[in-house]
Design a protein around this motif. Structure first.
Motif, PDB file in Angstrom:
ATOM      1  N   THR A 149      21.150  22.210  -5.148  1.00  0.00           N
ATOM      2  CA  THR A 149      19.732  22.353  -4.839  1.00  0.00           C
ATOM      3  C   THR A 149      19.290  21.381  -3.747  1.00  0.00           C
ATOM      4  O   THR A 149      19.877  20.319  -3.558  1.00  0.00           O
ATOM      5  N   ALA A 150      18.235  21.786  -3.044  1.00  0.00           N
ATOM      6  CA  ALA A 150      17.606  20.934  -2.035  1.00  0.00           C
ATOM      7  C   ALA A 150      16.094  21.003  -2.228  1.00  0.00           C
ATOM      8  O   ALA A 150      15.522  22.090  -2.314  1.00  0.00           O
ATOM      9  N   ARG A 151      15.466  19.832  -2.318  1.00  0.00           N
ATOM     10  CA  ARG A 151      14.005  19.794  -2.488  1.00  0.00           C
ATOM     11  C   ARG A 151      13.399  18.824  -1.482  1.00  0.00           C
ATOM     12  O   ARG A 151      13.970  17.774  -1.191  1.00  0.00           O
ATOM     13  N   PRO A 152      12.242  19.173  -0.918  1.00  0.00           N
ATOM     14  CA  PRO A 152      11.600  18.276   0.056  1.00  0.00           C
ATOM     15  C   PRO A 152      11.024  17.042  -0.620  1.00  0.00           C
ATOM     16  O   PRO A 152      10.543  17.106  -1.759  1.00  0.00           O
ATOM     17  N   ASP A 153      11.099  15.910   0.074  1.00  0.00           N
ATOM     18  CA  ASP A 153      10.528  14.650  -0.416  1.00  0.00           C
ATOM     19  C   ASP A 153      10.022  13.880   0.797  1.00  0.00           C
ATOM     20  O   ASP A 153      10.772  13.144   1.445  1.00  0.00           O
ATOM     21  N   GLY A 154       8.767  14.077   1.136  1.00  0.00           N
ATOM     22  CA  GLY A 154       8.212  13.477   2.345  1.00  0.00           C
ATOM     23  C   GLY A 154       8.862  14.079   3.573  1.00  0.00           C
ATOM     24  O   GLY A 154       8.924  15.308   3.725  1.00  0.00           O
ATOM     25  N   ASN A 155       9.397  13.225   4.452  1.00  0.00           N
ATOM     26  CA  ASN A 155      10.068  13.733   5.654  1.00  0.00           C
ATOM     27  C   ASN A 155      11.584  13.815   5.459  1.00  0.00           C
ATOM     28  O   ASN A 155      12.344  13.832   6.423  1.00  0.00           O
ATOM     29  N   HIS A 156      12.007  13.845   4.202  1.00  0.00           N
ATOM     30  CA  HIS A 156      13.412  14.007   3.861  1.00  0.00           C
ATOM     31  C   HIS A 156      13.593  15.183   2.900  1.00  0.00           C
ATOM     32  O   HIS A 156      12.617  15.710   2.351  1.00  0.00           O
ATOM     33  N   TRP A 157      14.837  15.571   2.703  1.00  0.00           N
ATOM     34  CA  TRP A 157      15.215  16.511   1.650  1.00  0.00           C
ATOM     35  C   TRP A 157      16.214  15.814   0.752  1.00  0.00           C
ATOM     36  O   TRP A 157      17.047  15.019   1.229  1.00  0.00           O
ATOM     37  N   VAL A 158      16.160  16.118  -0.542  1.00  0.00           N
ATOM     38  CA  VAL A 158      17.075  15.519  -1.516  1.00  0.00           C
ATOM     39  C   VAL A 158      17.978  16.617  -2.068  1.00  0.00           C
ATOM     40  O   VAL A 158      17.494  17.651  -2.551  1.00  0.00           O
ATOM     41  N   ASP A 191      25.682  12.791   8.242  1.00  0.00           N
ATOM     42  CA  ASP A 191      26.655  11.793   8.695  1.00  0.00           C
ATOM     43  C   ASP A 191      27.519  11.375   7.510  1.00  0.00           C
ATOM     44  O   ASP A 191      27.001  11.087   6.428  1.00  0.00           O
ATOM     45  N   LEU A 192      28.814  11.340   7.716  1.00  0.00           N
ATOM     46  CA  LEU A 192      29.757  10.947   6.671  1.00  0.00           C
ATOM     47  C   LEU A 192      30.548   9.724   7.112  1.00  0.00           C
ATOM     48  O   LEU A 192      30.754   9.525   8.314  1.00  0.00           O
ATOM     49  N   PRO A 193      30.998   8.902   6.157  1.00  0.00           N
ATOM     50  CA  PRO A 193      30.778   9.031   4.710  1.00  0.00           C
ATOM     51  C   PRO A 193      29.373   8.634   4.319  1.00  0.00           C
ATOM     52  O   PRO A 193      28.696   7.898   5.041  1.00  0.00           O
ATOM     53  N   ASP A 194      28.941   9.115   3.155  1.00  0.00           N
ATOM     54  CA  ASP A 194      27.634   8.777   2.601  1.00  0.00           C
ATOM     55  C   ASP A 194      27.847   8.489   1.114  1.00  0.00           C
ATOM     56  O   ASP A 194      28.522   9.268   0.433  1.00  0.00           O
ATOM     57  N   PRO A 195      27.289   7.385   0.597  1.00  0.00           N
ATOM     58  CA  PRO A 195      27.524   7.042  -0.808  1.00  0.00           C
ATOM     59  C   PRO A 195      27.038   8.095  -1.795  1.00  0.00           C
ATOM     60  O   PRO A 195      27.501   8.137  -2.942  1.00  0.00           O
ATOM     61  N   ALA A 196      26.131   8.968  -1.365  1.00  0.00           N
ATOM     62  CA  ALA A 196      25.631  10.016  -2.253  1.00  0.00           C
ATOM     63  C   ALA A 196      26.588  11.205  -2.339  1.00  0.00           C
ATOM     64  O   ALA A 196      26.399  12.092  -3.176  1.00  0.00           O
ATOM     65  N   ILE A 197      27.589  11.223  -1.467  1.00  0.00           N
ATOM     66  CA  ILE A 197      28.611  12.278  -1.512  1.00  0.00           C
ATOM     67  C   ILE A 197      29.915  11.625  -1.957  1.00  0.00           C
ATOM     68  O   ILE A 197      30.531  10.875  -1.197  1.00  0.00           O
ATOM     69  N   ARG A 198      30.316  11.900  -3.187  1.00  0.00           N
ATOM     70  CA  ARG A 198      31.483  11.237  -3.769  1.00  0.00           C
ATOM     71  C   ARG A 198      32.618  12.241  -3.971  1.00  0.00           C
ATOM     72  O   ARG A 198      32.426  13.286  -4.595  1.00  0.00           O
ATOM     73  N   ILE A 199      33.774  11.915  -3.420  1.00  0.00           N
ATOM     74  CA  ILE A 199      34.951  12.758  -3.618  1.00  0.00           C
ATOM     75  C   ILE A 199      35.548  12.440  -4.990  1.00  0.00           C
ATOM     76  O   ILE A 199      36.007  11.327  -5.241  1.00  0.00           O
ATOM     77  N   GLY A 221      21.742  12.920  -5.268  1.00  0.00           N
ATOM     78  CA  GLY A 221      20.588  12.305  -4.622  1.00  0.00           C
ATOM     79  C   GLY A 221      20.781  12.060  -3.138  1.00  0.00           C
ATOM     80  O   GLY A 221      20.289  11.053  -2.604  1.00  0.00           O
ATOM     81  N   LEU A 222      21.451  12.975  -2.456  1.00  0.00           N
ATOM     82  CA  LEU A 222      21.668  12.838  -1.013  1.00  0.00           C
ATOM     83  C   LEU A 222      20.343  13.038  -0.279  1.00  0.00           C
ATOM     84  O   LEU A 222      19.704  14.088  -0.413  1.00  0.00           O
ATOM     85  N   ARG A 223      19.940  12.060   0.495  1.00  0.00           N
ATOM     86  CA  ARG A 223      18.693  12.147   1.261  1.00  0.00           C
ATOM     87  C   ARG A 223      19.029  12.476   2.715  1.00  0.00           C
ATOM     88  O   ARG A 223      19.789  11.751   3.373  1.00  0.00           O
ATOM     89  N   VAL A 224      18.445  13.568   3.198  1.00  0.00           N
ATOM     90  CA  VAL A 224      18.706  14.036   4.554  1.00  0.00           C
ATOM     91  C   VAL A 224      17.388  14.150   5.299  1.00  0.00           C
ATOM     92  O   VAL A 224      16.452  14.810   4.819  1.00  0.00           O
ATOM     93  N   PRO A 225      17.253  13.513   6.476  1.00  0.00           N
ATOM     94  CA  PRO A 225      16.018  13.650   7.257  1.00  0.00           C
ATOM     95  C   PRO A 225      15.752  15.114   7.606  1.00  0.00           C
ATOM     96  O   PRO A 225      16.687  15.892   7.838  1.00  0.00           O
ATOM     97  N   ALA A 226      14.494  15.474   7.655  1.00  0.00           N
ATOM     98  CA  ALA A 226      14.129  16.866   7.919  1.00  0.00           C
ATOM     99  C   ALA A 226      14.634  17.345   9.273  1.00  0.00           C
ATOM    100  O   ALA A 226      14.889  18.538   9.461  1.00  0.00           O
ATOM    101  N   ASP A 227      14.800  16.423  10.240  1.00  0.00           N
ATOM    102  CA  ASP A 227      15.264  16.851  11.552  1.00  0.00           C
ATOM    103  C   ASP A 227      16.771  17.118  11.576  1.00  0.00           C
ATOM    104  O   ASP A 227      17.328  17.460  12.615  1.00  0.00           O
ATOM    105  N   GLN A 228      17.432  16.979  10.411  1.00  0.00           N
ATOM    106  CA  GLN A 228      18.849  17.310  10.320  1.00  0.00           C
ATOM    107  C   GLN A 228      19.084  18.625   9.582  1.00  0.00           C
ATOM    108  O   GLN A 228      20.221  18.950   9.224  1.00  0.00           O
ATOM    109  N   ILE A 229      18.020  19.389   9.378  1.00  0.00           N
ATOM    110  CA  ILE A 229      18.200  20.767   8.922  1.00  0.00           C
ATOM    111  C   ILE A 229      18.809  21.559  10.075  1.00  0.00           C
ATOM    112  O   ILE A 229      18.337  21.474  11.221  1.00  0.00           O
TER     113      ILE A 229
END
Length: 395
Positions: A149-158, A191-199, A221-229
């Protein structure tokens, strides 16, 4: 026969690629840095330095980001595939090749500068996060079942979820994550690696040619800026089709090269080995298998070129790519199987790449859509067309 200017350019690139693969890449096929989860990043970096010097790195994308046509790409990638190590060495392997194509079509200028340019330069690997674990009824062959799932949170998506069989996740610097928003499936650049993405683990699979292997991944809980959609919210499935049809075809191109090489090795074995008083090739059973290989290679090449020509018209070629993927995957598996059979015990050993090609093309009958899923999709299309024809006749 005259060839057009574009084809002449592609033939010249293909010749340089073939020379590089045969002379420079093939000697590394028994390098200890080749593991069960693919070649190490150290080995790939070393080979890419050599490819850059030989001017064959990312050969299907020219200066300024211009792609060769699909028909031209077929010439080049078949030569890159002459060694299983060739595509990653030349930066034309999956998933990077398909991801570069998608970003070239959909990404914004800023996204291209940040994510795409390092990939084209061979400085960054990527991963495409779509498939999910079957145990959770997640998205596998049916992406509509996606649970991430992806949900908006301010100027980010989680983003939260789990993914499986993610090729190249380990060691990747660029991620394309597919998740379900309220508006529908959406792609995000990460951008990888990201601590919210765990192998969680890298799977032990039948194939071993792709850097980073295939991973099970937790996204928490991966936070992605809206401009990276990537593109627009809710358009993820449409963008997936932009990527998937050409990517299926480039898989066919690369593995056609590998099957060609396996056939070459089997032919050399058959004309050198004696059994029961004559050369192996003179035994009808062996000679006929090699003849069948030659026929199948030509059939596969024609299917690839046909589908490429349809894509080059601007058509999505969804049906054509499904047909080609099914036919070519089965043809190449038959070729690899016959090569193993011709070579007997040597064919199942690691003394040549034949056994690896056998493993790789077996996996290809599942990757990018199992044969049965493509046939099912084609059968539905046949049903629709036939019923529409009956309705028209009844009018």
């Amino acid at each position: 026969m005259m060839i057009n200017q574009a084809s002449a350019r592609a033939h010249e690139i293909a010749c340089r690629v073939e020379r590089f693969v045969r002379e420079t890449v093939v000697p590394f096929e028994h390098d200890p840095r080749l593991g069960t989860h693919g070649p190490s990043d150290e080995l790939i970096a070393e080979l890419r330095v050599k490819a850059r010097k030989a001017q064959v790195l990312t050969p299907h994308i020219r200066d300024g980001g211009e792609h060769l046509s699909h028909a031209e790409t077929a010439l080049v990638l078949r030569k890159a595939g002459l060694s299983p190590l060739g595509p990653p060495a030349l930066n034309v392997a999956a998933p990077d090749e398909g991801n570069m194509f998608l970003l070239g079509r959909v990404a914004s200028p800023a996204q291209k500068a940040h994510f795409l340019d390092p990939m084209i330069a061979g400085e960054a690997r990527s991963a495409f996060f779509m498939t999910e674990p079957a145990a959770e009824d997640g998205a596998g062959s049916d992406p509509s079942m996606m649970r991430t799932t992806a949900r908006p949170d301010g100027n980010h998506w989680v983003i939260d979820g789990r993914k499986a069989f993610i090729t190249g996740a380990e060691g990747a610097r660029v991620g394309i994550v597919m998740a379900m928003a309220d508006e529908g499936a959406t792609m995000f650049l990460v951008d990888l690696p990201d601590p919210a993405i765990r192998i969680e683990r890298v799977l032990d699979t039948i194939d071993s040619s792709m850097p980073g292997g295939h991973s099970v991944v937790t996204i928490d809980g991966l936070r992605v800026p809206a401009d990276q959609i990537l593109g627009e919210v809710g358009e993820g499935f449409r963008y997936a089709q932009v990527r998937l049809a050409p990517a299926r075809l480039t898989h066919c191109m690369r593995w056609h090269g590998a099957a060609t090489r396996a056939h070459e090795i089997a032919c050399l074995y058959a004309v050198r080995r004696h059994a029961f008083g004559q050369l192996l090739v003179d035994h009808e059973g062996v000679g006929f298998m090699l003849a069948e290989n030659r026929i199948a290679l030509q059939q596969a090449e024609l299917m690839i070129d046909w589908c490429a020509s349809v894509l080059d018209t601007g058509d999505m070629a969804t049906t054509e790519s499904s047909m080609t993927k099914v036919a070519v995957a089965d043809l190449l598996f038959g070729i690899a199987d016959r090569c193993v059979q011709v070579m007997g015990g040597t064919g199942v050993s690691g003394d040549t790449i034949v056994e690896q090609v056998f493993r790789e093309v077996r996996a290809f009958r599942i990757y990018d859509g199992p044969t049965e899923v493509h046939k099912w999709s084609l059968a539905k299309k046949i049903k629709r067309e036939t019923l529409a024809s009956l309705e028209k006749m009844a009018q």
